[in-house]
Structures are given as C-alpha cells and as structure tokens.
Design a protein around this motif. Structure first.
Motif, PDB file in Angstrom:
ATOM      1  N   MET A   1       0.852  -1.196   0.000  1.00 36.63           N
ATOM      2  CA  MET A   1       0.000   0.000   0.000  1.00 36.63           C
ATOM      3  C   MET A   1       0.883   1.239   0.000  1.00 36.63           C
ATOM      4  SD  MET A   1      -3.313  -0.648   0.160  1.00 36.63           S
ATOM      5  CE  MET A   1      -4.028   0.728   1.038  1.00 36.63           C
ATOM      6  N   LEU A   2       0.400   2.297  -0.715  1.00 34.26           N
ATOM      7  CA  LEU A   2       1.177   3.528  -0.769  1.00 34.26           C
ATOM      8  C   LEU A   2       1.291   4.179   0.593  1.00 34.26           C
ATOM      9  CD1 LEU A   2       2.600   5.588  -2.586  1.00 34.26           C
ATOM     10  CD2 LEU A   2       0.421   6.746  -2.867  1.00 34.26           C
ATOM     11  N   GLY A   3       0.273   4.019   1.435  1.00 33.00           N
ATOM     12  CA  GLY A   3       0.289   4.677   2.725  1.00 33.00           C
ATOM     13  C   GLY A   3       1.433   4.222   3.614  1.00 33.00           C
ATOM     14  N   THR A   4       2.057   3.062   3.348  1.00 35.17           N
ATOM     15  CA  THR A   4       3.161   2.581   4.161  1.00 35.17           C
ATOM     16  C   THR A   4       4.494   3.146   3.692  1.00 35.17           C
ATOM     17  OG1 THR A   4       3.509   0.634   2.756  1.00 35.17           O
ATOM     18  CG2 THR A   4       1.900   0.443   4.530  1.00 35.17           C
ATOM     19  N   LYS A   5       4.489   3.837   2.555  1.00 35.09           N
ATOM     20  CA  LYS A   5       5.727   4.384   2.022  1.00 35.09           C
ATOM     21  C   LYS A   5       5.997   5.762   2.633  1.00 35.09           C
ATOM     22  CE  LYS A   5       6.369   0.965  -0.851  1.00 35.09           C
ATOM     23  NZ  LYS A   5       7.508   0.063  -0.759  1.00 35.09           N
ATOM     24  N   ILE A   6       7.239   6.204   2.561  1.00 34.88           N
ATOM     25  CA  ILE A   6       7.594   7.544   3.016  1.00 34.88           C
ATOM     26  C   ILE A   6       7.115   8.554   1.982  1.00 34.88           C
ATOM     27  CG2 ILE A   6       9.499   9.092   3.578  1.00 34.88           C
ATOM     28  CD1 ILE A   6      11.070   6.676   4.505  1.00 34.88           C
ATOM     29  N   MET A   7       6.298   9.516   2.400  1.00 33.96           N
ATOM     30  CA  MET A   7       5.806  10.529   1.496  1.00 33.96           C
ATOM     31  C   MET A   7       6.866  11.611   1.323  1.00 33.96           C
ATOM     32  SD  MET A   7       2.823   9.419   0.698  1.00 33.96           S
ATOM     33  CE  MET A   7       2.040  10.837  -0.044  1.00 33.96           C
ATOM     34  N   SER A   8       7.236  11.891   0.093  1.00 31.36           N
ATOM     35  CA  SER A   8       8.279  12.869  -0.185  1.00 31.36           C
ATOM     36  C   SER A   8       7.734  14.276  -0.338  1.00 31.36           C
ATOM     37  CB  SER A   8       9.035  12.476  -1.462  1.00 31.36           C
ATOM     38  OG  SER A   8       8.154  12.452  -2.567  1.00 31.36           O
ATOM     39  N   LEU A   9       6.406  14.410  -0.391  1.00 32.05           N
ATOM     40  CA  LEU A   9       5.786  15.714  -0.600  1.00 32.05           C
ATOM     41  C   LEU A   9       4.965  16.089   0.616  1.00 32.05           C
ATOM     42  CD1 LEU A   9       5.367  17.765  -3.139  1.00 32.05           C
ATOM     43  CD2 LEU A   9       3.062  16.801  -3.146  1.00 32.05           C
ATOM     44  N   ARG A  10       5.125  17.320   1.075  1.00 32.51           N
ATOM     45  CA  ARG A  10       4.299  17.797   2.189  1.00 32.51           C
ATOM     46  C   ARG A  10       3.779  19.193   1.874  1.00 32.51           C
ATOM     47  NH1 ARG A  10       9.642  18.337   3.700  1.00 32.51           N
ATOM     48  NH2 ARG A  10      10.269  20.378   4.545  1.00 32.51           N
ATOM     49  N   PHE A  11       2.678  19.539   2.519  1.00 36.58           N
ATOM     50  CA  PHE A  11       2.045  20.833   2.312  1.00 36.58           C
ATOM     51  C   PHE A  11       2.065  21.591   3.622  1.00 36.58           C
ATOM     52  CE2 PHE A  11      -2.002  23.394   1.791  1.00 36.58           C
ATOM     53  CZ  PHE A  11      -1.455  24.289   0.884  1.00 36.58           C
ATOM     54  N   GLU A  12       2.604  22.793   3.591  1.00 35.34           N
ATOM     55  CA  GLU A  12       2.712  23.614   4.790  1.00 35.34           C
ATOM     56  C   GLU A  12       1.865  24.858   4.609  1.00 35.34           C
ATOM     57  OE1 GLU A  12       6.857  24.417   5.276  1.00 35.34           O
ATOM     58  OE2 GLU A  12       7.398  22.307   5.595  1.00 35.34           O
ATOM     59  N   LEU A  13       0.831  24.997   5.420  1.00 33.92           N
ATOM     60  CA  LEU A  13      -0.023  26.175   5.361  1.00 33.92           C
ATOM     61  C   LEU A  13       0.625  27.303   6.151  1.00 33.92           C
ATOM     62  CD1 LEU A  13      -3.661  24.798   5.716  1.00 33.92           C
ATOM     63  CD2 LEU A  13      -2.770  26.180   3.836  1.00 33.92           C
ATOM     64  N   ALA A  14       0.808  28.445   5.484  1.00 37.28           N
ATOM     65  CA  ALA A  14       1.426  29.595   6.142  1.00 37.28           C
ATOM     66  C   ALA A  14       0.386  30.468   6.820  1.00 37.28           C
ATOM     67  CB  ALA A  14       2.204  30.428   5.119  1.00 37.28           C
ATOM     68  N   SER A  15      -0.868  30.329   6.417  1.00 39.63           N
ATOM     69  CA  SER A  15      -1.942  31.118   7.005  1.00 39.63           C
ATOM     70  C   SER A  15      -3.000  30.177   7.542  1.00 39.63           C
ATOM     71  CB  SER A  15      -2.541  32.058   5.948  1.00 39.63           C
ATOM     72  OG  SER A  15      -3.076  31.312   4.869  1.00 39.63           O
TER      73      SER A  15
END
Length: 451
Positions: A1-15
């Motif tokens: 499953m993809l969920g067990t892999k390390i995610m290389s992309l993250r989203f950071e909300l500044a506001s």
C-alpha cells in the motif's frame, strides 16, 4: 500500500486554513526511502499553477526557450492521454522515470494526470473495469492497474488516479443514477490504484459527485476519512459549467474535506476564475489559459492591484489588428519578458500574418511570464489581506463571468472577457491551427450554444 511508504511531498499552510490560503508544497527527493541530503528541497509557494504540457512539452516552448521565461514555478503536469498510443503504453517499459522520459529537470515537481483539461467534450464511455480516453492512436482503455503500472515506472512526484467523470454541463432528469455509479466506480478505482502503487508518489484523489450535492457529500466524506492520500483534485467540474455553479459545487466539497491538504482545481485557469477560486480556498491550478490566449494571437495585459478601476485597460492585446502594422512598441510597456525586451508589436503582427510559428513562440513567452506575474500579485495580495478588495477592483475593471455587479464599459463590450471556453475555440488563422483540431472545434461549438 502507498500509505506505508515515506511521502516525499508535504504541504505547509502559512496562514489559517480559511480562504484565501497561503502555503507551500515542499518536495524532498527520496532515494531508497532516504532524503537526498545534498539536494535542497523543492518549494512551490501557493497559490500557484502547474505548467500545462502537451506530449511532455510546454506548448510552443522547447526547454531552451522555456528557460527564457523568468521565475516560472517548479511544477509541471503531464497527462497520460498524450502517451497512450496503445492499451499497453510503451511508457510502461521505461524504468528511469518520467523526468528523464520527457527530459525534464529533476528540480521540478512533476504531476501525472490522466486527461487533457483543454478537451471539453468526450464521447468515449467508461465501464466498471476501465476509463476510456482519447489518444493519438484512438480510444484507449486505462485500467486502474495500468495506471499504477505506469506510475510505478514513470515515478511522478504527484499522481492523480483515474476517476469516472460525468461531463454533462447541466443536470438532467436521468443523471442521478449515472452520478451515483461514477462515485462508486471512482472509489473502487482509487482503492485498486492505491493497492497496486509501489512508487511513493503523493496521490491527489479526484473529488467527484458532479451536480449532486448529496453524492458530493458522500464522496468527500469518504476521502476525508482516508489517511493515504496527500491532496485533492477537482477535475469533475468541466469547462462547460458556468463559473458560479462550478464554484458552488467545489465549495460544498471543500467544507467536508481535510483542510490541511492541498486542493488542485482544473478548468479554472482564466484570471477571473483563478481569483474567485483562490477566494474559495483553492491552492493549485493549471496554466491552460496562457496557451489558449497564445493560440488566439493575443498578448495578456490584465493587471491585479491597480488603484483606478475605471481606467479602461484591455485585458489582452490583439496582435491580428491592422493597427499593429506600424506599432513598434513592446507588447506591454515596462514588461521584462524576453519578447517585450527584444521585439515589437509590428514584428509579431507580421509573423502572425505570414503564419510563422515564431509568432506563437514569442507570444507564449510573454503570456507565461505575465501569468506568473499575476500569481505573484495574488500571493502578495493574500499576504496583505487585501485579495477580496483587489479582486473586486479587478472584476470592476475587466469584468467577470456571471458577476452582475461587473458593470464596467469594457465588460459590457467584451461579454465574457476571460471565458476559457471561448478562448480555447479555434483561431483558424493561427500558425499552429491551420487544420482545426477536434478539441477546439468542440469548444467552439459549445461556446456558440452558450452565447
């Protein structure tokens, strides 16, 4: 499953998570599950756009020419539709990744989608087993397992799995069962893709439900409960939907989804649509609008943030006009793009008249530069907390689709000044549309019906 892999992309909300939002996508390259320490993270400030491509290249811009466009976002989208020459694409045999397949710099965030967003009408019908999409080789069958196989081989940073999209522009009495089937089918395809994906791409799940608020609720709640997806893709709101209706459907789904994840919307790349979508909480867009403007022989001139809303500035400059014959000024005075620094209106008018492809190259350089500047202005406006005011002045100056308060004289004359559907209609005299494309013919016919 993809969920067990390390995610290389993250989203950071500044506001805050309420609209409009500021944030950034951050990509860390992974090798064997480990971050490449010597390579800096790739950051994309949002709101932002992914560069639209056809067959892996930006329209009219080979990589060396694209480098002349300053400060474009490090984000590119590619659709499988361009590469499915057969039901078992040759791409599946290429194990070195999509970046290398299309000679794209690895400093780009690469998104793999299924269909070209400029195609507004599709005749092929899906089944429970596959999505039927058009390609240069005819109608092809894209199964969830084939999509996963291609994604595993091509190694995109972001993957948008196939979904059963209901393309009808307006609700019909018989549409309820069709939409219900599309929601069930899309959820099934997403599960199959996630089970077969081994490459740790960030998955942006399609948000479906078409015109049915009840079914949009069911689909959105199911996605919000998942922990194995990185973002959301609104690709079921087609170009033919009126803008107001489109945004109402998207807003209904947004209220039910995880607000911490990025939202990507197709079919809203025209400037007025972008502004209203950002005000609704959308983070990411595509860049089909500059391409459409170029195909019409136009140069973008719209500006966000000017203090005088009554000045009748055009939203674009028509280089086909005979008045351009002896006009030796730049496309836009003060513009720093390569085209405006090096060439004048008269020369581009000449290139269009003689059907030289350099005309669309120079126009695309300018229009992409101008589009990037527009997004820079949006981000600054969000930071100042003035986007709602700036957008209202923008609509007053240029007009906006379906805003009855838009009463500027220019808007009355222009009708729907930024209509993406109208702009995608074929320009028969364009150097690159000597033979009218089917997709543009369809857009042109729909635009005529809606006029």
């Amino acid at each position: 499953m993809l969920g067990t892999k390390i995610m290389s992309l993250r989203f950071e909300l500044a506001s805050a998570t309420s609209a409009p939002r500021r944030g950034k996508l951050v990509l860390d390259r992974l090798v064997g599950g480990d971050v490449v320490a010597e390579r800096p993270a790739i950051m994309l400030e949002t709101p932002a756009f992914f560069k639209y491509t056809r067959h892996g290249l930006q329209p009219h811009l080979v990589p060396e020419v694209a480098a002349e466009v300053e400060a474009l976002p490090p984000a590119t989208r590619v659709q499988l539709e361009d590469f499915l020459d057969s039901d078992t694409s040759d791409c599946s045999q290429f194990e070195e990744g999509l970046h290398k397949f299309i000679a794209l710099d690895t400093a780009e965030i690469l998104m793999l989608d299924t269909m070209d967003p400029t195609i507004s009408v599709r005749t092929a019908k899906p089944t429970n087993a596959y999505m039927a999409i058009g390609s240069d080789g005819g109608i092809r069958r894209l199964t969830p397992s084939l999509f996963a196989q291609l994604a595993n081989s091509l190694k995109p940073d972001i993957a948008i799995p196939p979904a059963d999209i209901v393309e009808e522009p307006l609700p019909s009495l018989t549409q309820g069962k069709r939409i219900s089937k599309s929601v069930t089918r899309s959820a099934k395809w997403l599960d199959e893709c996630m089970a077969a994906l081994t490459h740790p791409a960030a998955v942006f799940a399609p948000v479906v439900g078409s015109h049915s608020l009840e079914l949009r609720t069911i689909a959105a709640k199911a996605l919000a409960a998942r922990h194995d997806i990185a973002g959301y893709a609104f690709n079921d709101v087609c170009l033919t939907l009126p803008l107001e209706h489109k945004l109402q459907l998207v807003q209904h789904s947004l209220e039910l989804l995880d607000a911490s994840k990025p939202r990507y919307m197709l079919g809203a790349s025209a400037p007025d649509s972008v502004l209203r979508a950002v005000l609704s909480g959308i983070d990411l867009f595509d860049s089909t609008y500059p391409y459409a403007v170029t195909e019409q022989g136009l140069a973008s001139t719209y500006v966000l943030g000017m203090d005088d809303p009554t000045s009748l500035l055009p939203h674009s400059l028509d280089l086909w006009q005979e008045a351009m014959f002896a006009d030796f000024g730049p496309l836009v005075k003060g513009c720093t793009c390569f085209t405006c620094r090096s060439h004048h209106r008269s020369y581009i008018h000449h290139l269009l008249k003689t059907k030289e492809m350099l005309a669309t190259v120079l126009l695309q350089i300018h229009n992409m530069h101008w589009y990037q500047r527009f997004f820079d202005d949006i981000r600054r406006s969000v930071d100042r907390g003035s986007l709602a005011t700036d957008a209202a002045l923008f609509f007053q100056r240029y007009g906006c689709e379906e805003l009855p308060s838009s009463t500027s004289e220019q808007n009355k004359q222009a009708g729907r000044p930024f209509s993406e559907l109208d702009t995608l209609a074929a320009q028969l005299c364009s150097p690159t549309t000597k033979i009218q494309r089917k997709r543009h013919a369809e857009s042109q016919a729909i635009a005529a019906e809606l006029a």
